[in-house]
Design a protein around this motif. Structure first.
Motif, short mmCIF file in Angstrom:
data_model
loop_
_atom_site.label_atom_id
_atom_site.label_comp_id
_atom_site.label_asym_id
_atom_site.label_seq_id
_atom_site.Cartn_x
_atom_site.Cartn_y
_atom_site.Cartn_z
N GLY A 210 0.81 -1.22 0.00
CA GLY A 210 0.00 0.00 0.00
C GLY A 210 0.84 1.26 0.00
N VAL A 211 1.89 1.28 0.85
CA VAL A 211 2.77 2.44 0.90
C VAL A 211 3.52 2.59 -0.43
CG1 VAL A 211 4.86 3.36 1.96
CG2 VAL A 211 3.03 2.48 3.39
N GLY A 212 3.92 1.46 -1.02
CA GLY A 212 4.59 1.50 -2.31
C GLY A 212 3.73 2.13 -3.38
N VAL A 213 2.44 1.75 -3.42
CA VAL A 213 1.52 2.34 -4.40
C VAL A 213 1.35 3.84 -4.13
CG1 VAL A 213 -0.85 2.36 -5.24
CG2 VAL A 213 0.28 0.18 -4.80
N GLY A 214 1.14 4.19 -2.86
CA GLY A 214 0.90 5.60 -2.52
C GLY A 214 2.11 6.48 -2.77
N ILE A 215 3.28 6.07 -2.29
CA ILE A 215 4.48 6.89 -2.42
C ILE A 215 4.92 6.98 -3.88
CG2 ILE A 215 6.88 7.14 -1.73
CD1 ILE A 215 4.74 7.66 0.45
N SER A 216 4.80 5.87 -4.62
CA SER A 216 5.17 5.91 -6.03
C SER A 216 4.26 6.87 -6.80
CB SER A 216 5.08 4.51 -6.64
OG SER A 216 6.01 3.64 -6.02
#
Length: 751
Positions: A210-216
């Motif tokens: 989830g953080v990967g999707v958001g930060i990317s």
């Protein structure tokens, strides 16, 4: 709500391959976008509606290029004892450096010679070179930055002290190893909580996705939306914390449903239908609090709030869809070996008609019973304790960080101190007075009148002659205060100049505006203070209505809001004690004390309020669920703690660990926010939710769940506790077996 989420959970469990593929595809798509995007820069800083911003905008129009967003640097020289910077050898060396800096990079816009531009102190011992760049600090190339950092090497060999200040040395904030340690602590807590590496790994895996999707996504859109370099760091901080917590809530409820004897698909559906409902409303409170930052009307803060809210939305969607999907892949390994053996033994005894062993009271049960026996003592102790910690908040001083707040070991701070010693404390915070004459023949006369008035003010050390633009309708006056930029005397000077401007406008019709970094700082702090009460009213009011929907009560949401205010004021007190007073500063890596960042109080209010409601919703929802199903108020409190306390404690420790991991950041703002959020979550979870909440509910009894009949009819029933879901399942005969069967009826009766 619960029925819809129940169906969603079962769907995600059955179609787990497709659900997992969708999320992996989204992660890959966001990653490609982030990789192809240009590097994020510092977000443009503006404060709409303030006099300093109005003057800044006027300078852009009347003096093109005078207030550009490019980086600046000051190379400061200090002569050895008994020598002067005007000595021939030193003068030649400084001239050589001026030429080297001018030729060092195409990104250099201008370099001033201190001997021609008045950059020599009165005693002749200090001089400085002013360097302006065409781009901001984050866009400077490594070669340009290296050339600046290596400036003055030969001058140092001749005995000169050379230090460099300004935002040209600004670099991307680093969090260091403590962030990794925070995630490692979260992993250990999950293993202890679940007793299974598989169950512990699921929240970490899904939260990282989830953080990967958001930060990317934020990285991909950073330059398009002018998000700035710190936005992704703050979004990561919040997204990682809530992502782990929300997944923890779902996985914990899933394991409880399996322990009740349900098959895996049914358990996944019920976990998402019940705990998922709490996650949705907990996430909504966080989103409301973050999006509500827009009422402050500061673009940078608004963008930070929206970006962080986006990561929270992704965390909620991950918990509702990807968690039940990966639970399908985990199989029975979601329990540890000992737990699987215990469950199999219990199932065997049930099949043989034997009575199950009576469940031993856990720590949450024992604590709840203790609070029910002594509610007044627990309540008074908790409130008084937080009140004492909140005392330093009364001494809160707000400001924006500059080179004066840097650690004393840095070259930026040393340059700042050399300029203060050589040119006066106010030299690092000059004021820019802009006189808009409205007519060519009025600007010069009005500016002269303003200049003469400022010279008579005791707090003004230097007042330069008015400088007119080419059109002759606007003049600028530079004022150097006698005191340091963050002092009360300098703030009073700004207000005095503005009062003089009001008089000039009434007499001559000219408009007088004060800007500059110091004036912007003052206006920013005042705007943040003015916005705090409206922001609190909006966020707490909306969340109060939301919690009334969840709990069908008036007093429970009121208690939640008051408890939050107590915890956030106590957290501010701790922040003041550490970062402003310096208490235990070395323990948290605080090398230099100073004013608290202006946006800290309102940012803490927004973030902590949303996160605090996570624990309120999850813990009290279990109490509400037990009360709705027929338990007495006291029993409902014990039931809520028996099922929810362990999970809430684990979630709070994880969130504290994640936030505390950012204390190691090289960016003072992120360090302060990390500490403030960590200590606020500690106070709210362990003091407010674990002590004050059960004590208040014990004293209120049935009155805690009181709701006027007219309001009960008016409010829609969102069924967070799953009462309608239970009736639906009982009527449909959804079972505990793999295909569904009559087992559910027996199970529902037993429940």
């Amino acid at each position: 709500m619960a029925t819809f989420l129940y169906k969603l959970g079962r769907f995600a469990f059955r179609r787990r391959h497709y659900v997992a593929l969708v999320w992996v595809a989204l992660l890959a798509l966001a990653g490609v976008g982030a990789a192809s995007a240009s590097t994020a820069t510092s977000s443009s800083f503006s404060i709409p509606g303030t006099e300093a911003q109005k003057a800044f905008d006027l300078l852009e129009q009347r003096f093109p290029g005078a207030s550009a967003d490019g980086a600046t640097a000051r190379v400061v020289f200090k002569a050895p004892d008994g020598e002067k910077m005007s000595d021939a050898g030193h003068k030649a060396e400084v001239g050589k450096i001026v030429k080297e800096l001018t030729d060092s990079s195409k990104q250099v816009a201008s370099v001033t010679d201190p001997y021609k531009a008045g950059g020599l102190s009165e005693d002749g011992t200090t001089a400085y070179i002013q360097v302006a760049y065409k781009v901001n600090g984050m866009e400077l190339t490594d070669a340009t930055r290296t050339a600046l950092e290596e400036t003055g090497t030969d001058a140092r060999d001749q005995g000169l002290t050379v230090e460099i200040g300004g935002d040209a040395l600004q670099a991307m904030p680093e969090t260091g190893a403590t962030e990794i340690i925070g995630v490692a602590i979260a992993a250990v807590v999950l293993v202890i909580t679940f007793g299974s590496l598989i169950a512990a790994g699921l929240p970490l895996l899904t939260a990282l996705i989830g953080v990967g999707v958001g930060i990317s996504t934020i990285t991909a859109l950073a330059n398009v939306l002018d998000l700035g370099s710190t936005t992704s760091t703050l979004a990561m901080m919040i997204g990682l914390a809530v992502g782990i917590d929300y997944a923890l809530f779902i996985v914990s409820r899933y394991r409880n449903e399996l322990a009740e004897g349900r098959d895996r698909e049914e358990a996944a559906g019920r976990a998402v239908g019940t705990a998922g409902s709490a996650v949705v409303f907990a996430g909504l409170t966080v989103v409301i609090a973050l999006v509500g930052l827009a009422v402050v009307n500061i673009p940078m803060l608004t963008k930070m709030g929206f970006a962080a809210a986006g990561t929270v939305v992704i965390a909620v969607l991950i918990a509702l869809t990807l968690i039940p999907a990966v639970l399908g892949f985990a199989g029975k390994r979601v329990h540890g070996r000992k737990q699987r053996a215990a469950l199999e033994g219990r199932a065997a005894r049930t099949a043989d008609g034997q009575e199950q062993d009576e469940e031993k009271p856990n720590m949450g049960t024992r604590w709840a019973r203790f609070v029910l026996r002594k509610p007044v003592a627990v309540l008074v102790t908790a409130v008084v304790g937080l009140g004492i910690i909140a005392v330093p908040a009364a001494s809160l001083e707000l400001g924006l960080p500059d080179d004066g707040s840097q650690p004393t070991s840095t070259t930026q701070r040393k340059a700042y101190d050399l300029l203060s010693d050589g040119f006066g404390p106010g030299f690092n915070g000059p004021l820019m007075v802009v006189v808009d004459g409205k007519a060519d023949d009025n600007a010069k006369a009005a500016a002269t009148k303003v200049s003469d008035s400022i010279k008579k003010m005791d707090a003004a050390a230097v007042v330069t002659p008015p400088a007119l633009n080419k059109a002759g309708d606007t003049a600028t006056i530079t004022v150097i205060p006698k005191d340091r930029p963050s002092s009360v005397k300098t703030e009073d000077l700004v207000h005095s100049i503005r009062d003089t401007g009001a008089t000039v406008k009434s007499d001559d019709g000219a408009e007088v505006l004060v800007t500059g970094a110091t004036a912007m700082n003052i206006d920013f702090s005042e705007k943040m203070n003015d916005a705090l009460v409206p922001y609190l009213a909006l966020v707490v009011g909306l969340a109060f209505l939301l919690l009334m929907l969840v709990f069908r009560s008036v007093l429970v949401p009121l208690k939640a809001a008051l408890g939050f205010l107590l915890s956030v004021v106590a957290a501010l007190g701790a922040v003041v004690a550490v970062f402003q007073w310096g208490w235990l500063g070395s323990l948290f890596g605080v090398e230099q004390t100073g004013p608290i960042m202006s946006m800290m109080p309102i940012f803490m209010v927004g973030v902590v309020f949303g996160l605090a409601m996570d624990y309120e919703v999850f813990l009290v929802t279990r109490m509400r669920e037990a009360y709705v199903h027929g338990e007495r108020p006291g029993e409902a409190v014990v039931t809520g703690f028996r099922h929810g306390a362990r999970v809430v404690v684990a979630a709070a420790v994880i969130m504290i660990a994640v936030f505390a991991g950012f204390i190691g950041s090289s960016e003072s703002m992120i360090k302060m926010i990390g500490f403030g959020l960590a200590i606020a979550v500690f106070f709210d979870a362990f003091v407010v939710r674990m002590a004050i909440v059960p004590a208040v509910l014990a004293l209120l009894g049935k009155r805690a769940w009181w709701l006027p009949r007219w309001l009960d009819r008016l409010l829609p029933n969102v069924d967070v506790e799953g009462e309608a879901l239970q009736k639906t399942l009982a009527g449909s005969g959804a079972g505990d077996g793999p295909d569904g069967g009559p087992g559910a009826d027996r199970e529902l009766v037993r429940v």
